[in-house]
Design a protein around this motif. Structure first.
Motif, mmCIF file in Angstrom:
data_model
loop_
_atom_site.group_PDB
_atom_site.id
_atom_site.type_symbol
_atom_site.label_atom_id
_atom_site.label_comp_id
_atom_site.label_asym_id
_atom_site.label_seq_id
_atom_site.Cartn_x
_atom_site.Cartn_y
_atom_site.Cartn_z
ATOM 1 N N ASP A 9 0.847 -1.188 0.000
ATOM 2 C CA ASP A 9 0.000 0.000 0.000
ATOM 3 C C ASP A 9 0.884 1.241 0.000
ATOM 4 O O ASP A 9 1.956 1.251 0.608
ATOM 5 C CB ASP A 9 -0.895 0.027 1.237
ATOM 6 N N ALA A 10 0.420 2.260 -0.668
ATOM 7 C CA ALA A 10 1.165 3.518 -0.691
ATOM 8 C C ALA A 10 0.172 4.668 -0.779
ATOM 9 O O ALA A 10 -0.855 4.567 -1.433
ATOM 10 C CB ALA A 10 2.115 3.544 -1.879
ATOM 11 N N SER A 32 -12.167 4.847 -6.587
ATOM 12 C CA SER A 32 -10.924 4.609 -7.319
ATOM 13 C C SER A 32 -9.800 5.485 -6.793
ATOM 14 O O SER A 32 -10.035 6.527 -6.169
ATOM 15 C CB SER A 32 -11.119 4.900 -8.808
ATOM 16 N N HIS A 33 -8.596 5.061 -7.095
ATOM 17 C CA HIS A 33 -7.416 5.842 -6.731
ATOM 18 C C HIS A 33 -7.411 7.176 -7.461
ATOM 19 O O HIS A 33 -7.094 8.211 -6.873
ATOM 20 C CB HIS A 33 -6.131 5.071 -7.051
ATOM 21 N N GLN A 112 -0.563 3.525 -10.522
ATOM 22 C CA GLN A 112 -1.382 3.027 -9.425
ATOM 23 C C GLN A 112 -2.452 2.105 -10.009
ATOM 24 O O GLN A 112 -3.546 2.523 -10.354
ATOM 25 C CB GLN A 112 -2.007 4.205 -8.666
ATOM 26 N N PHE A 113 -2.081 0.837 -10.166
ATOM 27 C CA PHE A 113 -2.944 -0.164 -10.779
ATOM 28 C C PHE A 113 -3.417 -1.185 -9.746
ATOM 29 O O PHE A 113 -3.726 -2.323 -10.077
ATOM 30 C CB PHE A 113 -2.209 -0.901 -11.895
ATOM 31 N N HIS A 146 2.061 -0.320 -8.965
ATOM 32 C CA HIS A 146 1.333 -0.923 -7.834
ATOM 33 C C HIS A 146 0.225 -1.839 -8.336
ATOM 34 O O HIS A 146 -0.610 -1.432 -9.142
ATOM 35 C CB HIS A 146 0.683 0.168 -6.976
ATOM 36 N N PHE A 147 0.241 -3.079 -7.851
ATOM 37 C CA PHE A 147 -0.842 -4.038 -8.052
ATOM 38 C C PHE A 147 -1.245 -4.549 -6.689
ATOM 39 O O PHE A 147 -0.507 -4.425 -5.719
ATOM 40 C CB PHE A 147 -0.377 -5.236 -8.896
ATOM 41 N N SER A 148 -2.389 -5.166 -6.604
ATOM 42 C CA SER A 148 -2.759 -5.835 -5.349
ATOM 43 C C SER A 148 -2.736 -7.334 -5.604
ATOM 44 O O SER A 148 -3.734 -8.014 -5.483
ATOM 45 C CB SER A 148 -4.135 -5.374 -4.852
ATOM 46 N N ASP A 149 -1.546 -7.838 -5.999
ATOM 47 C CA ASP A 149 -1.323 -9.253 -6.360
ATOM 48 C C ASP A 149 -1.908 -10.184 -5.344
ATOM 49 O O ASP A 149 -1.655 -10.202 -4.208
ATOM 50 C CB ASP A 149 0.178 -9.538 -6.492
#
Length: 149
Positions: A9-10, A32-33, A112-113, A146-149
């Motif tokens: 997270d960032a 959304s971001h 930021q994905f 950035h992903f949330s793998d």
């Protein structure tokens, strides 16, 4: 140029307010971001942010909020559609890099994905490939994806 893929997270609100980072996110009208960053970093109303997202998605083109801020939106279809459109993504990705090189001039570029669940490897590889092959001399020192793998 350093290219990082992360699932950490960032929070880029303060860096974006100070103009120290250029953030690229998808133009998602819902939670959304992009919308949050436009609102909390750049002072956009929710309605203004939603309208901007709608314009980006309807035109199927990347849009940047510069000079108001170093925040760029790419069409949401690239993370919503099951079918991968390599040519379309490369066209919109190139526009994000050009916006940084010609206008934002940031040495730190953030994709930021983290809302993305589809095409993770394609997205990262295309960002990396374009950065190294076409924009290696554009002044970017670090790219974070950035992903949330």
């Amino acid at each position: 140029m350093r290219i990082i893929r992360t699932s950490e997270d960032a929070n880029y609100i303060e860096l974006l307010k100070k103009g120290e980072v250029h953030v690229v996110a998808f133009a998602e009208e819902g939670f959304s971001h992009f919308k949050a960053l436009a609102e909390f970093s750049l002072g956009f109303t929710i309605q203004q942010a939603v309208a901007f997202c709608k314009r980006v998605n309807d035109a199927d083109e990347t849009g940047t909020l510069f000079p108001r801020g170093k925040l760029t939106a790419m069409p949401k279809r690239f993370f919503r559609d099951e079918r991968w459109d390599d040519d379309g993504f490369r066209r919109c990705l190139r526009d994000a890099f050009v916006a940084n090189r010609d206008h934002c001039k940031s040495n730190q570029l953030v994709f930021q994905f983290s809302c993305v669940q589809l095409h993770l490897d394609n997205l990262f590889e295309k960002v990396k490939e374009m950065a190294e092959q076409e924009f290696s001399d554009s002044g970017i020192e670090q790219i974070t994806v950035h992903f949330s793998d």
